[in-house]
Each structure stands twice: as C-alpha cells, then as structure tokens.
Design a protein around this motif. Sequence first.
Motif, mmCIF file in Angstrom:
data_model
loop_
_atom_site.group_PDB
_atom_site.id
_atom_site.type_symbol
_atom_site.label_atom_id
_atom_site.label_comp_id
_atom_site.label_asym_id
_atom_site.label_seq_id
_atom_site.Cartn_x
_atom_site.Cartn_y
_atom_site.Cartn_z
ATOM 1 N N SER A 1 11.469 -4.835 7.415
ATOM 2 C CA SER A 1 10.983 -5.177 6.073
ATOM 3 C C SER A 1 10.122 -4.058 5.489
ATOM 4 N N ILE A 2 9.150 -3.576 6.277
ATOM 5 C CA ILE A 2 8.269 -2.496 5.810
ATOM 6 C C ILE A 2 9.078 -1.224 5.544
ATOM 7 N N PHE A 3 9.992 -0.899 6.463
ATOM 8 C CA PHE A 3 10.792 0.324 6.326
ATOM 9 C C PHE A 3 11.666 0.291 5.074
ATOM 10 N N LEU A 4 12.409 -0.808 4.880
ATOM 11 C CA LEU A 4 13.312 -0.897 3.729
ATOM 12 C C LEU A 4 12.556 -0.892 2.405
ATOM 13 N N TYR A 5 11.445 -1.626 2.354
ATOM 14 C CA TYR A 5 10.656 -1.704 1.118
ATOM 15 C C TYR A 5 10.100 -0.334 0.742
ATOM 16 N N ALA B 1 0.834 -1.203 0.000
ATOM 17 C CA ALA B 1 0.000 0.000 0.000
ATOM 18 C C ALA B 1 0.876 1.263 0.000
ATOM 19 N N PHE B 2 1.905 1.289 0.862
ATOM 20 C CA PHE B 2 2.839 2.426 0.871
ATOM 21 C C PHE B 2 3.508 2.589 -0.496
ATOM 22 N N ASN B 3 3.920 1.454 -1.066
ATOM 23 C CA ASN B 3 4.577 1.462 -2.377
ATOM 24 C C ASN B 3 3.701 2.109 -3.452
ATOM 25 N N GLN B 4 2.415 1.761 -3.442
ATOM 26 C CA GLN B 4 1.504 2.292 -4.463
ATOM 27 C C GLN B 4 1.163 3.762 -4.222
ATOM 28 N N ILE B 5 1.209 4.194 -2.966
ATOM 29 C CA ILE B 5 1.004 5.625 -2.668
ATOM 30 C C ILE B 5 2.169 6.437 -3.256
ATOM 31 N N ILE B 6 3.392 5.959 -2.990
ATOM 32 C CA ILE B 6 4.594 6.659 -3.470
ATOM 33 C C ILE B 6 4.655 6.654 -5.001
ATOM 34 N N GLU B 7 4.246 5.536 -5.607
ATOM 35 C CA GLU B 7 4.426 5.377 -7.057
ATOM 36 C C GLU B 7 3.169 5.663 -7.876
ATOM 37 N N LYS B 8 2.179 6.322 -7.290
ATOM 38 C CA LYS B 8 0.904 6.493 -8.000
ATOM 39 C C LYS B 8 1.067 7.208 -9.348
ATOM 40 N N ASP B 9 1.946 8.212 -9.403
ATOM 41 C CA ASP B 9 2.161 8.947 -10.668
ATOM 42 C C ASP B 9 2.938 8.114 -11.678
ATOM 43 N N ILE B 10 3.895 7.334 -11.191
ATOM 44 C CA ILE B 10 4.658 6.419 -12.063
ATOM 45 C C ILE B 10 3.732 5.333 -12.601
#
Length: 308
Positions: A136-140, A76-85
């Motif tokens: 794991s969550i932090f590094l990802y 979920a964090f990943n998709q928030i950060i990469e939403k524009d990409i």
Amino acid sequence: MQKFLNNKVSTVSTIQDKTSIKVLFSDFKQITKVGLSVSVVFTSITGYLLGADKINYTTILLLAIGGFFMVGASNAFNQIIEKDIDALMQRTKNRPLPSKRMSVTTAMVIAILFTIAGIAILYAINPKCALFGAVSIFLYTSAYTPLKAITPLAVFVGAIPGAIPFMLGWVAATGQFGVEAGFLFMIQFFWQFPHFWAIGWLQFEEYNKAGLHMLPMDKKDKGAVVQIIFYTCVMILMSIAPVLKVTGNFYIYPLTAVIILLLGILMLFYGIKLYKSEENIDARKLMLASVFYITIVPIIYVVDKFLH
C-alpha cells in the motif's frame, strides 16, 4: 516597573510557546492527514469484525495503530513529492511543506519512522498484513503520486492502495486472503472512482493549473460522468453480491442487500443529476453521498453479521 515588564515578557513568551506547540501539532496532523488516517483505521476495524470468529482486542489495537502509521507514512511521502505542486493550488498551498513551516528532512523522518513502525506493528498481527501494508505504501508513493502528473490512469493505480484497508481487517482476523477479502477489496476499489472523480470535477481548474490529471480523459464533460455512473453501478453490484452466497463466509441477509442497494441508488441519483447539470453543486453532493456510503455500508455489514 521592571518586575511588571519582566512579567509581561514572560507572559508573551508563554503565549508564543503555546502557539508554536499548537502550530507544530497542527502541521503534524496535516502532514499525516490524521482525519483520513482515522477513517482508514475505522474501515480496517470493520473488516476485522467481519472476519473474526472471536474478537481479540489486542489485534484490533495493533491494527488501528499499524493502519494509522501506514496511512500517515503514505501521506507524508506524498506531500514531500508534491510540495512544489501543492504550492500552486489554493487548497494545498498552506500545507506545512509548501508554506515552509516544516522542512523536507523533518517530513522525511516522520514518513520513514511511520513506515517502519506501521509495517512492524502489522507484522506482529501476521506477515500477510505487513506485506499488504508495505504494498500500500509503495504503490501510493512510488506509482500513484508520480502518475498523477502524467496520466488520468493514476486514479486506477491509486485505487489499489486505497482499497487495501477493508481487506486488511479481514486478513488480520483470519490470516487468509480468500474470496471474502477479495470482495471487500473490490467494493472499496470500485467505490473510489465516483468518489475521486467527483473531487476531480470540483477541483478540475486547480488540478489543471498544477498539471495533475484527475478526471478520465482529462475532460470535465458528460463523458467523465458516464464513467462515474458506470463504476457506481459496478460498486453497487459488488456490495450486494454477498446476498447470493458467492463470497465464501461473507454473506448478508436480503433485507441488508436492499438497504445497501438504496444507499447505492442515492449515489447513482447524484451521478445522474451531475450528468444532466454538469454543475459543481451536484458533484459536491455526489462526493458527500460517497463518503456517507463508505462510512455506513461497513457498519451495516457488521450489524448483519452479528444478526446471523
């Protein structure tokens, strides 16, 4: 006539409600990547079974739920950060955030709740599990995701949280991080390079368009495949090393080592085919062979343990 119209409106409204619930459920599955989360949970449980002297089903349940939340939060964090990409790529443009079916606030609430719940549940098993879950969550989220847009070394960083699940199971069973957990970590760590570089090969044009660096040296060439072959060989050596009894309480029979070696050679075969052809079809076969490998090998380890 009015009754008929009212019934029709009511039916349409019910269909719309069902559709919107279905869409919400589908978006929730996408934002947390349920399929990936389940596969990670499976790997964690095999790690637990390898480490456990006596099986505790409560611990398995906590590991499954905590692991699921941990991976769901990372995604979920990943998709928030990469939403524009994600909006730039064909494969990802229909995800909940780039398509604007879900707000960033909603996704953030899911990510934070999953983080808190995941770490708390893993802490209930033992503090080391909670620590590895948090790492794991932090590094990802804070290292791998932003680095993808900067350097191909992102794959090395991402391989660290990606290799934690197998090891996490052992730590949940024993409360210890020793040579055994270290080897489980290394097997999954080195496996990720051929796996993700095969995906990077298949999606090279898309990733390039979005400014993501997912192949070594940023090139779709024989040099990238040489690295795929090299890391596949290291992965095979790590996977069969327990037969030499250099891995503490984690060891395997010679026959088991031969079976695992053959599965590794299957991946190597497709790596060499890709080197010769440089065709997407062989990259896809390598990717599928890698998924097969990481699904079957943990099961083989568990079967071997219960034959001792």
